[in-house]
Design a protein around this motif. Structure first.
Motif, PDB file in Angstrom:
ATOM      1  N   VAL A 142     -13.786  -7.295  64.540  1.00 21.67           N
ATOM      2  CA  VAL A 142     -14.752  -8.056  65.336  1.00 21.67           C
ATOM      3  C   VAL A 142     -14.277  -9.491  65.525  1.00 21.67           C
ATOM      4  O   VAL A 142     -13.784 -10.110  64.593  1.00 21.67           O
ATOM      5  N   ASN A 143     -14.448 -10.002  66.712  1.00 21.96           N
ATOM      6  CA  ASN A 143     -14.077 -11.378  67.005  1.00 21.96           C
ATOM      7  C   ASN A 143     -15.075 -12.338  66.351  1.00 21.96           C
ATOM      8  O   ASN A 143     -16.282 -12.138  66.424  1.00 21.96           O
ATOM      9  N   ASP A 144     -14.559 -13.362  65.677  1.00 17.62           N
ATOM     10  CA  ASP A 144     -15.428 -14.378  65.073  1.00 17.62           C
ATOM     11  C   ASP A 144     -14.856 -15.747  65.426  1.00 17.62           C
ATOM     12  O   ASP A 144     -13.840 -16.144  64.879  1.00 17.62           O
ATOM     13  N   PRO A 145     -15.472 -16.450  66.352  1.00 14.32           N
ATOM     14  CA  PRO A 145     -14.882 -17.712  66.811  1.00 14.32           C
ATOM     15  C   PRO A 145     -14.922 -18.832  65.771  1.00 14.32           C
ATOM     16  O   PRO A 145     -14.174 -19.794  65.882  1.00 14.32           O
ATOM     17  N   ASP A 146     -15.783 -18.719  64.760  1.00 13.89           N
ATOM     18  CA  ASP A 146     -15.913 -19.813  63.791  1.00 13.89           C
ATOM     19  C   ASP A 146     -14.873 -19.784  62.696  1.00 13.89           C
ATOM     20  O   ASP A 146     -14.431 -20.828  62.237  1.00 13.89           O
ATOM     21  N   PHE A 147     -14.481 -18.565  62.287  1.00 16.55           N
ATOM     22  CA  PHE A 147     -13.573 -18.478  61.141  1.00 16.55           C
ATOM     23  C   PHE A 147     -12.210 -19.098  61.427  1.00 16.55           C
ATOM     24  O   PHE A 147     -11.751 -19.916  60.624  1.00 16.55           O
ATOM     25  N   PRO A 148     -11.477 -18.758  62.448  1.00 15.73           N
ATOM     26  CA  PRO A 148     -11.686 -17.754  63.494  1.00 15.73           C
ATOM     27  C   PRO A 148     -10.978 -16.435  63.194  1.00 15.73           C
ATOM     28  O   PRO A 148      -9.986 -16.414  62.467  1.00 15.73           O
ATOM     29  N   THR A 149     -11.472 -15.342  63.726  1.00 13.01           N
ATOM     30  CA  THR A 149     -10.749 -14.068  63.608  1.00 13.01           C
ATOM     31  C   THR A 149     -10.593 -13.437  64.991  1.00 13.01           C
ATOM     32  O   THR A 149     -11.382 -13.685  65.894  1.00 13.01           O
ATOM     33  N   VAL A 150      -9.565 -12.630  65.107  1.00 16.92           N
ATOM     34  CA  VAL A 150      -9.343 -11.866  66.330  1.00 16.92           C
ATOM     35  C   VAL A 150     -10.099 -10.550  66.214  1.00 16.92           C
ATOM     36  O   VAL A 150     -10.102  -9.923  65.153  1.00 16.92           O
ATOM     37  N   GLY A 151     -10.740 -10.136  67.270  1.00 16.97           N
ATOM     38  CA  GLY A 151     -11.407  -8.833  67.271  1.00 16.97           C
ATOM     39  C   GLY A 151     -10.454  -7.808  67.861  1.00 16.97           C
ATOM     40  O   GLY A 151     -10.064  -7.919  69.034  1.00 16.97           O
ATOM     41  N   LEU A 152     -10.022  -6.845  67.053  1.00 18.88           N
ATOM     42  CA  LEU A 152      -9.034  -5.877  67.532  1.00 18.88           C
ATOM     43  C   LEU A 152      -9.664  -4.717  68.280  1.00 18.88           C
ATOM     44  O   LEU A 152      -8.961  -3.874  68.824  1.00 18.88           O
ATOM     45  N   GLY A 153     -10.999  -4.671  68.285  1.00 25.58           N
ATOM     46  CA  GLY A 153     -11.683  -3.610  69.033  1.00 25.58           C
ATOM     47  C   GLY A 153     -11.590  -2.260  68.363  1.00 25.58           C
ATOM     48  O   GLY A 153     -11.690  -1.222  69.002  1.00 25.58           O
ATOM     49  N   THR A 154     -11.381  -2.259  67.050  1.00 22.57           N
ATOM     50  CA  THR A 154     -11.362  -0.982  66.333  1.00 22.57           C
ATOM     51  C   THR A 154     -12.640  -0.891  65.512  1.00 22.57           C
ATOM     52  O   THR A 154     -13.510  -1.747  65.597  1.00 22.57           O
ATOM     53  N   GLY A 155     -12.727   0.159  64.681  1.00 17.57           N
ATOM     54  CA  GLY A 155     -13.819   0.212  63.713  1.00 17.57           C
ATOM     55  C   GLY A 155     -13.315  -0.399  62.420  1.00 17.57           C
ATOM     56  O   GLY A 155     -12.251  -1.026  62.384  1.00 17.57           O
ATOM     57  N   GLU A 156     -14.069  -0.232  61.338  1.00 15.35           N
ATOM     58  CA  GLU A 156     -13.620  -0.663  60.008  1.00 15.35           C
ATOM     59  C   GLU A 156     -13.426   0.567  59.135  1.00 15.35           C
ATOM     60  O   GLU A 156     -13.907   1.641  59.454  1.00 15.35           O
ATOM     61  N   GLY A 157     -12.708   0.415  58.048  1.00 15.11           N
ATOM     62  CA  GLY A 157     -12.524   1.541  57.134  1.00 15.11           C
ATOM     63  C   GLY A 157     -11.072   1.949  57.024  1.00 15.11           C
ATOM     64  O   GLY A 157     -10.224   1.576  57.841  1.00 15.11           O
ATOM     65  N   ARG A 158     -10.777   2.735  56.011  1.00 18.00           N
ATOM     66  CA  ARG A 158      -9.407   3.124  55.722  1.00 18.00           C
ATOM     67  C   ARG A 158      -8.768   3.899  56.871  1.00 18.00           C
ATOM     68  O   ARG A 158      -7.562   3.786  57.099  1.00 18.00           O
ATOM     69  N   ASP A 159      -9.569   4.661  57.603  1.00 13.85           N
ATOM     70  CA  ASP A 159      -8.980   5.477  58.669  1.00 13.85           C
ATOM     71  C   ASP A 159      -8.609   4.647  59.899  1.00 13.85           C
ATOM     72  O   ASP A 159      -7.962   5.148  60.826  1.00 13.85           O
ATOM     73  N   GLN A 160      -9.018   3.399  59.899  1.00  9.92           N
ATOM     74  CA  GLN A 160      -8.717   2.532  61.044  1.00  9.92           C
ATOM     75  C   GLN A 160      -7.507   1.643  60.793  1.00  9.92           C
ATOM     76  O   GLN A 160      -7.095   0.885  61.663  1.00  9.92           O
ATOM     77  N   LEU A 161      -6.974   1.749  59.565  1.00 17.86           N
ATOM     78  CA  LEU A 161      -5.930   0.787  59.170  1.00 17.86           C
ATOM     79  C   LEU A 161      -4.720   0.772  60.105  1.00 17.86           C
ATOM     80  O   LEU A 161      -4.235  -0.301  60.467  1.00 17.86           O
ATOM     81  N   TYR A 162      -4.234   1.948  60.477  1.00 17.26           N
ATOM     82  CA  TYR A 162      -3.037   1.933  61.319  1.00 17.26           C
ATOM     83  C   TYR A 162      -3.363   1.441  62.718  1.00 17.26           C
ATOM     84  O   TYR A 162      -2.583   0.720  63.326  1.00 17.26           O
ATOM     85  N   TRP A 163      -4.570   1.806  63.231  1.00 16.26           N
ATOM     86  CA  TRP A 163      -4.980   1.287  64.550  1.00 16.26           C
ATOM     87  C   TRP A 163      -4.986  -0.239  64.531  1.00 16.26           C
ATOM     88  O   TRP A 163      -4.498  -0.890  65.466  1.00 16.26           O
ATOM     89  N   LYS A 164      -5.546  -0.785  63.471  1.00 20.32           N
ATOM     90  CA  LYS A 164      -5.619  -2.239  63.375  1.00 20.32           C
ATOM     91  C   LYS A 164      -4.213  -2.838  63.326  1.00 20.32           C
ATOM     92  O   LYS A 164      -3.913  -3.831  63.987  1.00 20.32           O
ATOM     93  N   THR A 165      -3.350  -2.187  62.565  1.00 20.31           N
ATOM     94  CA  THR A 165      -1.979  -2.685  62.429  1.00 20.31           C
ATOM     95  C   THR A 165      -1.260  -2.676  63.772  1.00 20.31           C
ATOM     96  O   THR A 165      -0.619  -3.649  64.163  1.00 20.31           O
ATOM     97  N   ILE A 166      -1.387  -1.547  64.479  1.00 23.40           N
ATOM     98  CA  ILE A 166      -0.713  -1.428  65.777  1.00 23.40           C
ATOM     99  C   ILE A 166      -1.194  -2.531  66.707  1.00 23.40           C
ATOM    100  O   ILE A 166      -0.404  -3.243  67.324  1.00 23.40           O
ATOM    101  N   ARG A 167      -2.496  -2.667  66.801  1.00 21.38           N
ATOM    102  CA  ARG A 167      -3.054  -3.659  67.733  1.00 21.38           C
ATOM    103  C   ARG A 167      -2.728  -5.079  67.298  1.00 21.38           C
ATOM    104  O   ARG A 167      -2.465  -5.942  68.133  1.00 21.38           O
TER     105      ARG A 167
END
Lengths: 318, 413
Positions: free
Chosen positions: B130-155
């Motif tokens: 999720v995008n968070d402009p204050d921290f800031p973080t990039v929102g990768l548009g994936t879900g959260e959880g162990r099964d999303q790890l590679y998606w997050k990495t790729i993106r």
């Protein structure tokens, strides 16, 4: 009338010069009518600043480095053998001489057996033994094996101090009128202080061996009382910024506290870069400390310290 | 008695008055001077507060925010240190650190990464679902959880190349419970070029011919390696095969001809670590533990498990983050000469030439000066006559400026 006035003025001038001459000749200190006890009465001992060290010439530096050598008095007990073994394997290797004083003998590890159950009596015996066996070592560091010490930083603190002056340094605590050095954060004594202490041990009135039956002081307080009789006062060891160098708590406890007290600046607000002791550390934490203090570092950052202290022989965890 | 004339008498009076007044004057001056000392003792409290305040103010000025990335403006420096070599490496070995995090661990973990080691990266990006402009973080548009790890990495890697390809030469992936000593990472990478397809980390051996790098311990891709990774997905040579991100990434890189490198130091000690320091230094891994079968290089237990120039540790909680930062960047043993003194990276500007040789302190007997033992890289002591060492840059040892006194260690008794 005028001649009288001018004579008066001449007299005053001469009197002033006379006083000055006396003052310079005798290093006469008009303000210092303090008794010998008060002479050393400041409560903070600061580590030397870089400027102070740079002002010293090389031969002076050599002299000081030769003199600042530490005899470690480690008070152990067989029932906590693992702490003893850890102290032997970790920080005590950096002492010029480390001697383990035990409450009773044990085959497992080598120590001076004091054969004494009472804490205070044990400490007395250990200090007396240390004094008798000091050789040419002039600084004494007393600790329990639950304390981790960085002897190099202790040497830095003591570098420009004269061991023939009475010093009793550590983390000071005030209890009523008595200011004493906390045992858990390590106790530093100069040769002069130890000499005076050993002398006053003989005085059963001022410094009894068994303590008065009515109320028993802890050995750290007993030590302070005896030293006070000899005119030696506790001083708090601090770095150039005023941060305490002797800590009775472990690094993790102090970091934890800092996370609550200074959440924006946890590390800066925590402990000194040149801390000498941390107390209450477990044996495996001490092994990790060896790595953290003597090995782990960021490449490319150098401190041009004024002296070099080499690693001890035959050791691989530092 | 005419002997005591008026002027005579006045003279004596004057003398007495003069003496007394100067006495009291001197006493006052002395008193004031001695008063000054305890006052100095009061200053410390405020100076510590001033220091920390200055640091707080400095913290906000350290980053310039460019989109969701924190670009390092001021490479953190420590008072009293000479960081010329570190500064040079900072310019030459530019690292973008991206930290795998998520909304649930932003405050409990990522925040401490931001406050500690990530300040030493050239660029830092916190990757979340999720995008968070204050921290800031990039929102990768994936879900959260162990099964999303590679998606997050790729993106995340695609994002890094697209937005920051020109800002860095090397791209580090770390978790929000990984602690990285970025200066040491620069040292590891310093003798390699980012135009080669290389990747470094804690090397595991199973499932891939050349092995793959542990995700938790952090791994680094050269710019060329990153280009090939992205290219692999474009040409469908690489796809999302499994959520096990470190293995999947390793397999993709292998297909794209990226080399898995040896990140150990010159004494063959590991630099990337998949566990906390205590575990590696004091723990004994049971023989049935998976670790034994996974490590590409032989496991060493005890102090030689880990290089002095360690790069990473994993499963580091908030408190340990700050503790590690303290140990790495703050706490030291004054004047201590490290056993391990590796040669400087090739091509780096040599440190200032040695000026004076260190003066040897006498030990033990206190009469005969002992020769300084020049501990080599492996810690072997080779006693060298002092005249040999003059002017020679042996073993890349730390240069010694004026007024340094060496004391060699001999135990009594």
């Amino acid at each position: 009338m005028l001649s009288e006035g001018s004579s008066f003025m001449k007299g005053m001038a001469l009197g002033g010069i006379f006083c000055l001459v006396l003052a310079l000749l005798g290093s006469f200190t008009p303000g210092m009518q303090s008794s010998p006890e008060d002479q050393h009465h400041h409560h903070h001992i600061k580590a030397p600043s870089t400027d102070e060290l740079q002002r010293l010439s090389e031969p002076q530096m050599v002299e000081l480095t030769k003199k600042v050598r530490v005899y470690c008095v480690v008070m152990v007990q067989p029932k906590v053998l693992v702490y003893w073994a850890t102290a032997k394997d970790t920080w005590s290797k950096h002492c010029d001489q480390a001697v383990f004083y035990s409450s009773e003998s044990t085959k497992a590890l080598e120590a001076v057996d004091l054969n004494e159950k009472d804490e205070w009596a044990r400490l007395r015996k250990a200090l007396k033994h240390a004094y008798d066996n000091a050789g040419d070592l002039r600084w004494f560091f007393v600790a329990r094996p639950t304390t981790f010490a960085i002897i190099e930083n202790l040497k830095y603190l003591l570098l420009v101090k004269d061991p023939n002056e009475p010093f009793y340094i550590g983390h000071t605590v005030k209890s009523g009128e008595l200011e004493y050095v906390e045992y858990d954060s390590g106790i530093v004594l100069s040769y002069e202080a130890l000499e005076r202490l050993v002398k006053v041990f003989k005085d059963e009135e001022k410094c009894p061996e068994r303590g008065r039956a009515l109320w028993k002081l802890s050995e750290e307080k007993q030590l302070a009382v005896c030293l006070k009789y000899t005119g030696v006062f506790a001083e708090n060891g601090e770095d150039v910024h005023g941060k305490g160098l002797f800590n009775g708590k472990s690094v993790s406890s102090l970091i934890e506290e800092s996370m609550v007290k200074n959440p924006q600046d946890v590390v800066e607000g925590c402990c000194s870069d040149l801390a000498v002791t941390f107390g209450g550390m477990s044996p495996s934490q001490m092994q990790v400390m060896m790595f953290g203090v003597y090995r782990l570092r960021p490449y490319g950052h150098d401190f041009h310290d004024s002296l070099i202290l080499l690693p001890p022989e035959g050791s691989d965890n530092d | 008695m005419k002997g005591l004339s008026g002027s005579r008498f006045c003279f004596y009076m004057g003398f007495v008055v003069g003496t007394l007044s100067l006495y009291f004057f001197l006493r006052q001056v002395w008193f004031e001077r001695s008063m000054a000392l305890p006052v100095l003792g009061e200053v410390p409290g405020s100076s510590v507060a001033a220091l920390s305040w200055a640091r707080q103010a400095g913290n906000t000025d350290n980053w310039s925010v460019k989109g969701a990335a924190l670009i390092n403006v001021n490479h953190p420096h420590h008072t009293g240190e000479d960081s010329r070599v570190a500064d040079q490496l900072y310019q030459r070995v530019r690292i973008l650190c991206w930290v795998m995090t998520g909304p649930s661990t932003l405050q409990s973990k990522a925040r401490h990464v931001k406050a500690t080691w990530s300040r030493h990266c050239n660029v830092v990006v916190f990757m979340s679902s999720v995008n968070d402009p204050d921290f800031p973080t990039v929102g990768l548009g994936t879900g959260e959880g162990r099964d999303q790890l590679y998606w997050k990495t790729i993106r995340a890697f695609h994002y890094a190349l697209l937005h920051h390809g020109s800002d860095a030469d090397w791209f580090l992936k770390a978790d929000d419970d990984t602690f990285v000593v970025v200066d040491n990472l620069r040292w590891v990478l310093s003798n390699h070029t980012p135009e080669e397809p290389l990747y470094f980390g804690k090397r595991f051996k199973p499932f891939a011919k050349q092995g793959y790098m542990s995700g938790g311990a952090g791994y680094v891709l050269s710019k060329e390696a990153l280009r090939r990774f992205v290219e692999g997905f474009r040409t469908k040579v690489c796809t999302h095969t499994t959520p096990v991100e470190d293995l999947a990434l390793g397999q993709c890189l292998e297909k794209m001809g990226v080399l898995a490198m040896d990140s150990r130091d010159t004494l063959r000690r590991e630099t990337f670590h998949p566990f906390v320091p205590e575990h590696h230094l004091t723990g004994k891994f049971s023989k049935s533990f998976w670790y034994w079968n996974y490590c590409y290089y032989p496991i060493v237990e005890g102090p030689q498990c880990c290089s002095d120039l360690a790069v990473s540790f994993h499963y580091v909680d908030a408190e340990l983050m700050y503790t590690l930062e303290y140990w790495t960047y703050h706490l030291r043993a004054y004047g201590y000469r490290y056993r391990y003194r590796p040669p400087p990276p090739r091509g780096l500007m040599e440190q200032l030439t040695q000026t004076e040789r260190p003066v040897v302190g006498t030990v033990g007997t206190g009469t005969t000066p002992s020769v300084i033992t020049d501990g080599g890289v492996g810690g072997e002591s080779v006693a060298k006559p002092l005249s040999d060492r003059r002017g020679k840059e042996t073993l890349g040892s730390v240069p010694v400026p004026n007024n340094r006194t060496a004391v060699s260690w001999e135990r009594q008794g």
